[in-house]
Each structure stands twice: as C-alpha cells, then as structure tokens.
Design a protein around this motif. Sequence first.
Motif, PDB file in Angstrom:
ATOM      1  N   ASP A 138       0.816  -1.223   0.000  1.00  0.00           N
ATOM      2  CA  ASP A 138       0.000   0.000   0.000  1.00  0.00           C
ATOM      3  C   ASP A 138       0.843   1.263   0.000  1.00  0.00           C
ATOM      4  O   ASP A 138       0.355   2.345  -0.367  1.00  0.00           O
ATOM      5  CB  ASP A 138      -0.919   0.020   1.225  1.00  0.00           C
ATOM      6  N   HIS A 139       2.118   1.157   0.405  1.00  0.00           N
ATOM      7  CA  HIS A 139       2.974   2.338   0.483  1.00  0.00           C
ATOM      8  C   HIS A 139       4.082   2.320  -0.571  1.00  0.00           C
ATOM      9  O   HIS A 139       4.982   3.162  -0.529  1.00  0.00           O
ATOM     10  CB  HIS A 139       3.593   2.445   1.877  1.00  0.00           C
ATOM     11  N   VAL A 140       4.025   1.394  -1.503  1.00  0.00           N
ATOM     12  CA  VAL A 140       5.024   1.308  -2.562  1.00  0.00           C
ATOM     13  C   VAL A 140       4.518   2.083  -3.774  1.00  0.00           C
ATOM     14  O   VAL A 140       3.420   1.844  -4.274  1.00  0.00           O
ATOM     15  CB  VAL A 140       5.317  -0.154  -2.941  1.00  0.00           C
ATOM     16  N   THR A 173       7.841  10.780  -1.129  1.00  0.00           N
ATOM     17  CA  THR A 173       8.135   9.463  -1.706  1.00  0.00           C
ATOM     18  C   THR A 173       9.597   9.422  -2.125  1.00  0.00           C
ATOM     19  O   THR A 173      10.079  10.305  -2.837  1.00  0.00           O
ATOM     20  CB  THR A 173       7.249   9.169  -2.920  1.00  0.00           C
ATOM     21  N   ALA A 174      10.303   8.414  -1.657  1.00  0.00           N
ATOM     22  CA  ALA A 174      11.715   8.230  -2.037  1.00  0.00           C
ATOM     23  C   ALA A 174      12.046   6.754  -1.936  1.00  0.00           C
ATOM     24  O   ALA A 174      11.490   6.033  -1.095  1.00  0.00           O
ATOM     25  CB  ALA A 174      12.624   9.049  -1.130  1.00  0.00           C
ATOM     26  N   HIS A 175      12.933   6.309  -2.803  1.00  0.00           N
ATOM     27  CA  HIS A 175      13.344   4.904  -2.827  1.00  0.00           C
ATOM     28  C   HIS A 175      12.135   3.979  -2.957  1.00  0.00           C
ATOM     29  O   HIS A 175      12.119   2.861  -2.439  1.00  0.00           O
ATOM     30  CB  HIS A 175      14.154   4.556  -1.587  1.00  0.00           C
ATOM     31  N   GLY A 176      11.102   4.465  -3.633  1.00  0.00           N
ATOM     32  CA  GLY A 176       9.919   3.662  -3.912  1.00  0.00           C
ATOM     33  C   GLY A 176       8.895   3.604  -2.796  1.00  0.00           C
ATOM     34  O   GLY A 176       7.824   3.029  -2.973  1.00  0.00           O
ATOM     35  N   ILE A 177       9.194   4.190  -1.628  1.00  0.00           N
ATOM     36  CA  ILE A 177       8.298   4.101  -0.476  1.00  0.00           C
ATOM     37  C   ILE A 177       7.720   5.480  -0.169  1.00  0.00           C
ATOM     38  O   ILE A 177       8.456   6.461  -0.079  1.00  0.00           O
ATOM     39  CB  ILE A 177       9.039   3.558   0.752  1.00  0.00           C
ATOM     40  N   ARG A 178       6.405   5.542  -0.009  1.00  0.00           N
ATOM     41  CA  ARG A 178       5.735   6.797   0.306  1.00  0.00           C
ATOM     42  C   ARG A 178       5.399   6.845   1.791  1.00  0.00           C
ATOM     43  O   ARG A 178       4.821   5.893   2.346  1.00  0.00           O
ATOM     44  CB  ARG A 178       4.445   6.929  -0.508  1.00  0.00           C
ATOM     45  N   MET A 179       5.752   7.942   2.445  1.00  0.00           N
ATOM     46  CA  MET A 179       5.448   8.136   3.853  1.00  0.00           C
ATOM     47  C   MET A 179       3.932   8.203   4.060  1.00  0.00           C
ATOM     48  O   MET A 179       3.231   8.885   3.303  1.00  0.00           O
ATOM     49  CB  MET A 179       6.084   9.418   4.368  1.00  0.00           C
ATOM     50  N   ASP A 180       3.434   7.533   5.075  1.00  0.00           N
ATOM     51  CA  ASP A 180       1.998   7.599   5.343  1.00  0.00           C
ATOM     52  C   ASP A 180       1.627   8.940   5.985  1.00  0.00           C
ATOM     53  O   ASP A 180       0.524   9.439   5.790  1.00  0.00           O
ATOM     54  CB  ASP A 180       1.558   6.436   6.226  1.00  0.00           C
ATOM     55  N   THR A 181       2.539   9.528   6.747  1.00  0.00           N
ATOM     56  CA  THR A 181       2.313  10.828   7.357  1.00  0.00           C
ATOM     57  C   THR A 181       3.646  11.546   7.497  1.00  0.00           C
ATOM     58  O   THR A 181       4.685  10.912   7.750  1.00  0.00           O
ATOM     59  CB  THR A 181       1.638  10.687   8.747  1.00  0.00           C
ATOM     60  N   LEU A 182       3.619  12.860   7.346  1.00  0.00           N
ATOM     61  CA  LEU A 182       4.849  13.641   7.423  1.00  0.00           C
ATOM     62  C   LEU A 182       5.422  13.696   8.830  1.00  0.00           C
ATOM     63  O   LEU A 182       6.577  14.079   9.020  1.00  0.00           O
ATOM     64  CB  LEU A 182       4.592  15.067   6.913  1.00  0.00           C
ATOM     65  N   PHE A 229       9.185   2.739   7.082  1.00  0.00           N
ATOM     66  CA  PHE A 229       9.439   4.185   7.047  1.00  0.00           C
ATOM     67  C   PHE A 229      10.807   4.524   7.659  1.00  0.00           C
ATOM     68  O   PHE A 229      11.483   5.438   7.200  1.00  0.00           O
ATOM     69  CB  PHE A 229       8.320   4.929   7.758  1.00  0.00           C
ATOM     70  N   TYR A 230      11.194   3.774   8.695  1.00  0.00           N
ATOM     71  CA  TYR A 230      12.533   3.969   9.244  1.00  0.00           C
ATOM     72  C   TYR A 230      13.593   3.528   8.230  1.00  0.00           C
ATOM     73  O   TYR A 230      14.653   4.155   8.114  1.00  0.00           O
ATOM     74  CB  TYR A 230      12.685   3.199  10.555  1.00  0.00           C
ATOM     75  N   TYR A 231      13.314   2.465   7.507  1.00  0.00           N
ATOM     76  CA  TYR A 231      14.223   2.025   6.442  1.00  0.00           C
ATOM     77  C   TYR A 231      14.345   3.103   5.377  1.00  0.00           C
ATOM     78  O   TYR A 231      15.459   3.463   4.954  1.00  0.00           O
ATOM     79  CB  TYR A 231      13.696   0.731   5.821  1.00  0.00           C
ATOM     80  N   ARG A 232      13.212   3.633   4.958  1.00  0.00           N
ATOM     81  CA  ARG A 232      13.206   4.703   3.944  1.00  0.00           C
ATOM     82  C   ARG A 232      14.030   5.911   4.414  1.00  0.00           C
ATOM     83  O   ARG A 232      14.808   6.482   3.656  1.00  0.00           O
ATOM     84  CB  ARG A 232      11.747   5.072   3.661  1.00  0.00           C
ATOM     85  N   MET A 233      13.896   6.292   5.687  1.00  0.00           N
ATOM     86  CA  MET A 233      14.647   7.433   6.204  1.00  0.00           C
ATOM     87  C   MET A 233      16.121   7.090   6.382  1.00  0.00           C
ATOM     88  O   MET A 233      16.990   7.956   6.209  1.00  0.00           O
ATOM     89  CB  MET A 233      14.046   7.893   7.527  1.00  0.00           C
ATOM     90  N   ALA A 234      16.430   5.852   6.724  1.00  0.00           N
ATOM     91  CA  ALA A 234      17.825   5.451   6.914  1.00  0.00           C
ATOM     92  C   ALA A 234      18.601   5.469   5.605  1.00  0.00           C
ATOM     93  O   ALA A 234      19.831   5.566   5.605  1.00  0.00           O
ATOM     94  CB  ALA A 234      17.891   4.062   7.552  1.00  0.00           C
ATOM     95  N   LEU A 235      17.909   5.382   4.485  1.00  0.00           N
ATOM     96  CA  LEU A 235      18.576   5.477   3.190  1.00  0.00           C
ATOM     97  C   LEU A 235      19.003   6.905   2.884  1.00  0.00           C
ATOM     98  O   LEU A 235      19.866   7.138   2.033  1.00  0.00           O
ATOM     99  CB  LEU A 235      17.634   4.965   2.085  1.00  0.00           C
ATOM    100  N   GLY A 236      18.397   7.869   3.584  1.00  0.00           N
ATOM    101  CA  GLY A 236      18.753   9.280   3.401  1.00  0.00           C
ATOM    102  C   GLY A 236      18.057  10.115   4.457  1.00  0.00           C
ATOM    103  O   GLY A 236      16.962  10.627   4.204  1.00  0.00           O
TER     104      GLY A 236
END
Length: 409
Positions: A55-57, A91-100, A77-84
């Motif tokens: 659902d978040h890809v 949306t980054a690295h294919g994953i969209r944050m559910d909330t800012l 989401f922690y994985y997505r943030m750990a990439l940068g």
Amino acid sequence: MVVSRHERLSEAAHRADTPRWVAAIAGIASSVVAAGRIVVAGHGNIASFIVVGADHVRARIPPGVPVTAGQGYDGQFYYRMALGPLNFDRTAHGIRMDTLSRFERVSYPALSWLVAGGRGAFVPWSLVIVNVIGLACLGGLGAMVAQEARRHAWWGLLLPAYFGFVWVLSRDLAEIVTATFVVAGVVALRRRHFVAAGAAFSVGVLSRETALLVVAILAVERLGAFLRQRFGAGRAGSAALGREAPDTAGTTPAIVWALPAVAFISWQVVARLAIGSWPLLTSGQHNLDFPFAGLVQGFQHYVGKLPSTSALLWFGELFILAAVVVAAAFALRTTTARLYERAAWIAYGIVAVTLAPGIWLGDVGFRSLDDLYVFSCIVLLSSRQRLTGPAVLVAGSWVVVAVELIRFI
C-alpha cells in the motif's frame, strides 16, 4: 588450599557483577534472536525485518527488499529514512510516507545510516545492528541502576528483557533507541553528568516524541524548585538579608531539559522548512482516546479470538505488563527513584490507559507501552522490593515471544 564449589561460584558471581557482563548477555541474547529470525522466518533475508507494505510502494524499491500485501509496518518508514535521513521527499526509494510526522523520529534511521556508512545495501543490516547494540547498552544501564540500589548487576537485565522489545527488534522499529537514550539520560543525571544527560535526552526526543514527557517533567520540577525557593525567601523577609542568596537553579540544571527542548524544536524548524508543515502537527493517527476505552475494545476483540495464538499472546503480555506495573506501585514505598522518575512512571501510566483502540488492537506486543515498562523497572530496581516474581514472568514472556517471532514474520 582447597576451594569449595560454593566459594568458586561466589567468586564467579562477584566477577560477573559488572555492567559489562550484563551488556554482553543482553547483546548476545538479542543477536541470537535476530540470527534465528533471519534464518528461519526470513529464509536468510534480513530485509524481511522491514515488512514493506504494498500500500505504500509507489515505485521500484531497492533490490532484495520483499514487499508484502497490505499496510506493512512502521519499519518500512525507518528504512526509507535510513537510506537518506535528510531526504524529506514524501516518496523516495519507492516508499511513500503515510504521514509527514514520521520525519520527526530521525534518531534511529540516522544512527542506522551512520552504521551503514551511508551505503544503502547495508542499511537492512544496520537497522538490526543498531537495535542489538541498543539492547546491550540498555542492559548495561540497567545494571548501573541496580548496583546503585545495592543489587547484583544482573538484575539490570530486566530492562532489555521486555517482550515488546523483541517485537521492536524483529520489525526494525525505534522504541529500543528511544528507551536506551532516555535511560542513559536518567543514569547520567543520577551521576550529575548534566551535559551528557541533556545530550542523551536530546537523542531520545528525536527518536520518539513520547520522550518529551520526561523532559517536561524535569522542567516542571525545576520550576517548582524555583518557586519554592522564591516563596520561602519572600516569607523569610528581612531574615534573609545578609545571607547567601537562595539557589534558584533548583535540583536539576536547565541544560538537562533545555538542550533536548532546543534540539526537538530545531529539528521541527528544519523539517518545516523542508516539507512546509510542522511534523508534530501532521500526524494523521489518533493515538489517544477516553481513559480505558482502547483497553476495553482490545479486551473485547481478543476475547472473541480465543483460543488463537494472537489472543493468548495478547492476554499473556497484558497480564505480565500489569504485574510489573503493580509491583512498581508497591515498590513506591521503598524506592529511591528520584521524584521526576516516579512522576514519569505515573505519567506514562496515565498515557497507557488513554491510548486509542488502534494501539491496543495491534499485534506488536504492546511496544507503545515500553515507556511505562522502563520506568516501572527503574522504580523496582531502585527499591528494596523482591524482584524474583516479576523477573520470572518477564523472562518467560521474553522466551515465548522470541520463539514465536523466530518462527514467523
């Protein structure tokens, strides 16, 4: 001279009565759980810990990271943030944050990014490594708290042995980092290392905003001390003349609570400039409700699911958490925990009973109640209360949850 077996055991116990030994045991135990989970539940793929939900890809995600149906878990989401950690794109690295609001919880992904050396391929490993190190440190810090109360250091294992932390380790979540730095702040403050305490609390509040409660209590404690001193000085009137001015600094220097407050606000400003909104105000989740409303709904929900494994786990975990909290309540009579530590225990207890149904209905082992558990342990370890009963329950629950999570994602 012949040394008896009892004397040899006593000598071994004495040598093991150090925070380093406790940290090592906690680190080894958590490493075994992580390794078992990689091999059995993850089929050799450590990226399975992340649990990315379809659902978040929104685009192609890094290779080797499996995608599951549905929402997935917060670890994605922690994985997505750990990439940068400084990438504030929705949306980054294919994953969209559910909330800012996710962007305000930066400590865990930032530490994981540092451990990975900025290499994205190593991030799935660094997310787990950071949590393993965190549990080891939590054990060592617990040992320090225990030794201050003249207990054997091994009682400090109560802190990392929370069954909720097994869920956190298994899903790449942030509660372990938060608890580790909050307890580090508590220990540093007890030893009057005020700058270190402020720095530790700063990392804690940037990991999860629930740590702000401890900071707020410290600020209120200082304000109360200031008002008491001013009020007392005012009533003394002219008798105070010629004497040394009262210590308006209170019991805790301002840097201990001001530094984390500044850190939290500063990061909010950075995120606000990057995303155009204040992260603290953008959460789409409703985490609080009327007192006991969420707990009652959770109880009704899992009664209907008995005798399923999930229901048995839920009721078992609820019973053990309640037993630890009740034991801490009885320990208040003899505990040497500081006033703000006891106040934090009470405050987190109030928060616990007002959590929304969405928290109580989850299958992540009451991880959101880790603050209450941690301060219950601080109260217990600092008291003269017998800990055998709670320790047996906690150890048993840790083993059961560990085995369950090694078997299943």
